[in-house]
Design a protein around this motif. Structure first.
Motif, PDB file in Angstrom:
ATOM      1  N   ASN A  77       0.817  -1.215   0.000  1.00 51.97           N
ATOM      2  CA  ASN A  77       0.000   0.000   0.000  1.00 51.97           C
ATOM      3  C   ASN A  77       0.855   1.271   0.000  1.00 51.97           C
ATOM      4  O   ASN A  77       0.431   2.312   0.492  1.00 51.97           O
ATOM      5  N   ILE A  78       2.051   1.178  -0.586  1.00 52.55           N
ATOM      6  CA  ILE A  78       2.941   2.327  -0.723  1.00 52.55           C
ATOM      7  C   ILE A  78       3.262   2.511  -2.201  1.00 52.55           C
ATOM      8  O   ILE A  78       3.806   1.610  -2.839  1.00 52.55           O
ATOM      9  N   ASP A  79       2.903   3.660  -2.730  1.00 54.21           N
ATOM     10  CA  ASP A  79       3.046   3.942  -4.161  1.00 54.21           C
ATOM     11  C   ASP A  79       4.350   4.686  -4.412  1.00 54.21           C
ATOM     12  O   ASP A  79       4.491   5.863  -4.026  1.00 54.21           O
ATOM     13  N   VAL A  84       6.334   7.735  -1.621  1.00 52.66           N
ATOM     14  CA  VAL A  84       7.766   7.825  -1.344  1.00 52.66           C
ATOM     15  C   VAL A  84       8.469   8.253  -2.620  1.00 52.66           C
ATOM     16  O   VAL A  84       8.345   7.593  -3.655  1.00 52.66           O
ATOM     17  N   LYS A  85       9.175   9.376  -2.560  1.00 50.02           N
ATOM     18  CA  LYS A  85       9.867   9.906  -3.732  1.00 50.02           C
ATOM     19  C   LYS A  85      11.199   9.175  -3.940  1.00 50.02           C
ATOM     20  O   LYS A  85      11.790   8.642  -2.994  1.00 50.02           O
ATOM     21  N   PRO A  86      11.689   9.153  -5.184  1.00 50.94           N
ATOM     22  CA  PRO A  86      12.969   8.481  -5.454  1.00 50.94           C
ATOM     23  C   PRO A  86      14.111   8.985  -4.579  1.00 50.94           C
ATOM     24  O   PRO A  86      14.940   8.187  -4.117  1.00 50.94           O
ATOM     25  N   MET A  89      14.031   7.326  -1.306  1.00 50.53           N
ATOM     26  CA  MET A  89      14.489   5.942  -1.368  1.00 50.53           C
ATOM     27  C   MET A  89      16.013   5.875  -1.222  1.00 50.53           C
ATOM     28  O   MET A  89      16.543   4.978  -0.557  1.00 50.53           O
ATOM     29  N   ARG A  90      16.713   6.841  -1.805  1.00 47.15           N
ATOM     30  CA  ARG A  90      18.174   6.831  -1.732  1.00 47.15           C
ATOM     31  C   ARG A  90      18.678   7.049  -0.303  1.00 47.15           C
ATOM     32  O   ARG A  90      19.801   6.678   0.031  1.00 47.15           O
ATOM     33  N   ARG A  91      17.836   7.655   0.520  1.00 46.23           N
ATOM     34  CA  ARG A  91      18.196   7.841   1.937  1.00 46.23           C
ATOM     35  C   ARG A  91      18.232   6.509   2.676  1.00 46.23           C
ATOM     36  O   ARG A  91      19.066   6.310   3.562  1.00 46.23           O
ATOM     37  N   PHE A  92      17.339   5.585   2.300  1.00 47.45           N
ATOM     38  CA  PHE A  92      17.174   4.348   3.060  1.00 47.45           C
ATOM     39  C   PHE A  92      17.817   3.123   2.415  1.00 47.45           C
ATOM     40  O   PHE A  92      18.026   2.111   3.092  1.00 47.45           O
ATOM     41  N   TYR A  93      18.108   3.197   1.109  1.00 46.64           N
ATOM     42  CA  TYR A  93      18.567   1.996   0.397  1.00 46.64           C
ATOM     43  C   TYR A  93      19.798   2.305  -0.442  1.00 46.64           C
ATOM     44  O   TYR A  93      19.921   3.384  -1.040  1.00 46.64           O
ATOM     45  N   ASP A  94      20.681   1.314  -0.526  1.00 44.21           N
ATOM     46  CA  ASP A  94      21.875   1.437  -1.358  1.00 44.21           C
ATOM     47  C   ASP A  94      21.547   1.230  -2.836  1.00 44.21           C
ATOM     48  O   ASP A  94      22.267   1.732  -3.709  1.00 44.21           O
ATOM     49  N   ALA A  95      20.501   0.486  -3.116  1.00 42.92           N
ATOM     50  CA  ALA A  95      20.097   0.220  -4.501  1.00 42.92           C
ATOM     51  C   ALA A  95      18.594   0.012  -4.545  1.00 42.92           C
ATOM     52  O   ALA A  95      17.979  -0.430  -3.567  1.00 42.92           O
ATOM     53  N   ASP A 323      10.819  10.290 -12.397  1.00 47.12           N
ATOM     54  CA  ASP A 323      12.261  10.566 -12.462  1.00 47.12           C
ATOM     55  C   ASP A 323      13.089   9.460 -13.096  1.00 47.12           C
ATOM     56  O   ASP A 323      14.296   9.388 -12.885  1.00 47.12           O
ATOM     57  N   LEU A 324      12.445   8.594 -13.881  1.00 43.86           N
ATOM     58  CA  LEU A 324      13.192   7.544 -14.561  1.00 43.86           C
ATOM     59  C   LEU A 324      12.952   7.617 -16.065  1.00 43.86           C
ATOM     60  O   LEU A 324      11.843   7.943 -16.506  1.00 43.86           O
ATOM     61  N   PRO A 325      13.972   7.330 -16.880  1.00 47.52           N
ATOM     62  CA  PRO A 325      13.774   7.318 -18.335  1.00 47.52           C
ATOM     63  C   PRO A 325      12.795   6.222 -18.722  1.00 47.52           C
ATOM     64  O   PRO A 325      12.669   5.211 -18.023  1.00 47.52           O
ATOM     65  N   PHE A 326      12.106   6.427 -19.856  1.00 43.35           N
ATOM     66  CA  PHE A 326      11.096   5.450 -20.285  1.00 43.35           C
ATOM     67  C   PHE A 326      10.967   5.507 -21.792  1.00 43.35           C
ATOM     68  O   PHE A 326      10.858   6.585 -22.390  1.00 43.35           O
ATOM     69  N   ASP A 327      11.007   4.363 -22.429  1.00 44.66           N
ATOM     70  CA  ASP A 327      10.815   4.249 -23.874  1.00 44.66           C
ATOM     71  C   ASP A 327       9.328   4.020 -24.134  1.00 44.66           C
ATOM     72  O   ASP A 327       8.813   2.924 -23.895  1.00 44.66           O
ATOM     73  N   THR A 328       8.631   5.041 -24.602  1.00 46.98           N
ATOM     74  CA  THR A 328       7.181   4.936 -24.777  1.00 46.98           C
ATOM     75  C   THR A 328       6.800   3.974 -25.898  1.00 46.98           C
ATOM     76  O   THR A 328       5.691   3.434 -25.903  1.00 46.98           O
TER      77      THR A 328
END
Length: 449
Positions: A77-79, A84-86, A89-95, A323-328
């Motif tokens: 239930n977390i979108d 949670v912004k990207p 995420m970098r604050r809590f996770y290495d990858a 904030d991620l690249p995407f090939d439409t």
């Protein structure tokens, strides 16, 4: 790195769960959080696979064993990108590994596709599987229906539409789905494939399941059973294609059976338009001919079919993430061996991708496992140079979510909900009855006892 690696996986379907499994096998100390926007795990296995597929549903047993590992934590239930912004995420996770899959319908650009009564197969599958984010009503008013496509999803949709509701009552379909299917007046379902029987994308198992119902007569129209040299090469080289072709040829010549509903399989028929005055009243197809290499071209011969609803099952499509690249065009995130690449072709540090949003919506569970393995190999090769999370204590992200007032679910909570759904089905001889409403799933999952 002087502490265990911390990794987030975004998406709790098979792709994400297999990635987590590969991770904990690759390192004895890594810990993983699998984060999903739904309150429940399993992704399309829970919300995309037709409920009368018990053998495919058994995949959940294997996924359950992975999620039971104490080094893997489910946070539902977390979108991602919303709750949670990207950068958080970098604050809590290495990858971070993106494994959000593909659950939207690919568009079909033909005239009339937007008429009332024209639907996407993925939306319909979400409805009959009790997905919490789709309306709970579905207008099943058509007596004759067209399904466009020749893959497993098209077969699922055609079968669910053609079967009687009582045949599905032993499955986990929600009560409202049963009630609406029971009231459906459908008599004929037409499935249209642009190419020939040697080019179908469904499996022999899926095909055979069409013919199980005692209430549905499967009719293979023989005029589309044609083969060119390219088709024959595919049949000779691919066992499951040969099995499908044999089944279809046998069905095309068997004697008619008197059953109340009919499921028609049409090959070498390409939809070119949908007709109607504000709503679907017909579909027009163009007869195709094989070109020698297994491909087809139009003949200029058109047929109008009397239908009142159309379901397009021409493929799933992923959606872009913040904030991620995407090939439409391909519906995928650009990558090299699972490393997400920016617009300049450089690896975005700490960002990886796996599953359908990596390779497109193709392949079966075996492909998903191999795909995850490639991504984890890349991640582990980069481990020493990954940007360090500043707050890597596993308790920190939970404290952050609680501070934000976000109503998240857990693996323990899912087990409570799982037992509850099973208990709902037991009095009726069913394996489970799904809880549909998001707030109800969350509420039940918090009643730990």
């Amino acid at each position: 790195m002087d502490r265990p690696l911390r990794v987030a996986v975004i998406g709790a379907g098979p792709a994400g769960i297999y990635a987590a499994d590969h991770l904990i096998k690759a390192s004895e100390t890594v810990t993983v959080d699998i984060i999903d926007r739904l309150p429940t795990p399993y992704g399309l296995i829970r919300y995309g696979v037709a409920p009368d597929h018990p053998r495919i549903k058994e995949i959940i047993t294997a996924l359950h064993r992975v999620l039971d590992n104490p080094r893997i934590r489910f946070i539902g239930n977390i979108d991602y990108g919303v709750d949670v912004k990207p950068e958080e995420m970098r604050r809590f996770y290495d990858a971070t590994i993106i494994a959000t899959g593909a659950d939207k319908d690919r568009e079909l650009d033909i005239p009339g596709i937007d008429l009332v009564g024209s639907y996407g197969a993925a939306d319909f599958a979400s409805w009959y599987n009790g997905h919490p984010d789709v309306p709970r009503e579905w207008p099943l008013t058509a007596t004759k229906v067209a399904v466009i496509g020749a893959g497993n999803v098209a077969v699922d949709v055609a079968r669910i539409l053609a079967k009687t509701a009582d045949e599905l009552l032993v499955t986990e379909i929600p009560d409202n789905v049963y009630q609406e299917l029971k009231a459906s007046p459908v008599t004929d379902v037409h499935m249209f494939s642009r190419r020939g029987p040697a080019q179908v994308k469904f499996t022999p198992q899926e095909l055979r399941e069409l013919d199980v119902s005692p209430n549905v007569e499967v009719i293979v129209h023989p005029e589309g059973i044609e083969f060119d040299e390219g088709s024959l090469e595919t049949i000779r080289a691919t066992r499951h294609v040969k099995m499908c072709v044999d089944i279809l040829q046998n069905w095309a010549v068997r004697d008619p059976r008197d059953r109340p509903r009919r499921l028609h399989l049409h090959f070498l028929q390409a939809p070119v338009s949908i007709g109607g005055d504000g709503k679907v009243e017909s579909i027009r197809t163009e007869t195709q001919e094989l070109t020698g290499d297994g491909w087809v071209r139009g003949t200029g011969e058109f047929t109008d079919w009397d239908v009142q609803a159309v379901y397009r099952a021409v493929g799933y499509l992923s959606k872009a993430l913040a904030d991620l690249p995407f090939d439409t065009k391909t519906g995928t995130i650009p990558h090299e061996a699972g490393r997400i690449m920016d617009l300049d072709g450089e690896h975005i540090p700490g960002m990886y991708v796996t599953g359908w949003i990596k390779r497109g919506p193709v392949g079966l569970i075996g492909h998903t496992k191999g795909d995850a393995g490639e991504t984890i190999t890349s991640l582990m090769a980069d481990a020493a140079t990954l940007p360090r999370a500043t707050d890597a204590d596993p308790a920190a992200v939970i404290a952050y979510l609680e501070q934000r007032g976000l109503d998240f679910t857990t693996w323990a909570g899912w087990q409570v909900l799982d037992r509850h759904e099973i208990s709902l089905g037991e009095p009726h001889g069913r394996k489970r009855v799904k809880v549909v409403a998001r707030h109800e799933m969350i509420s039940i999952s918090k009643t730990l006892n």
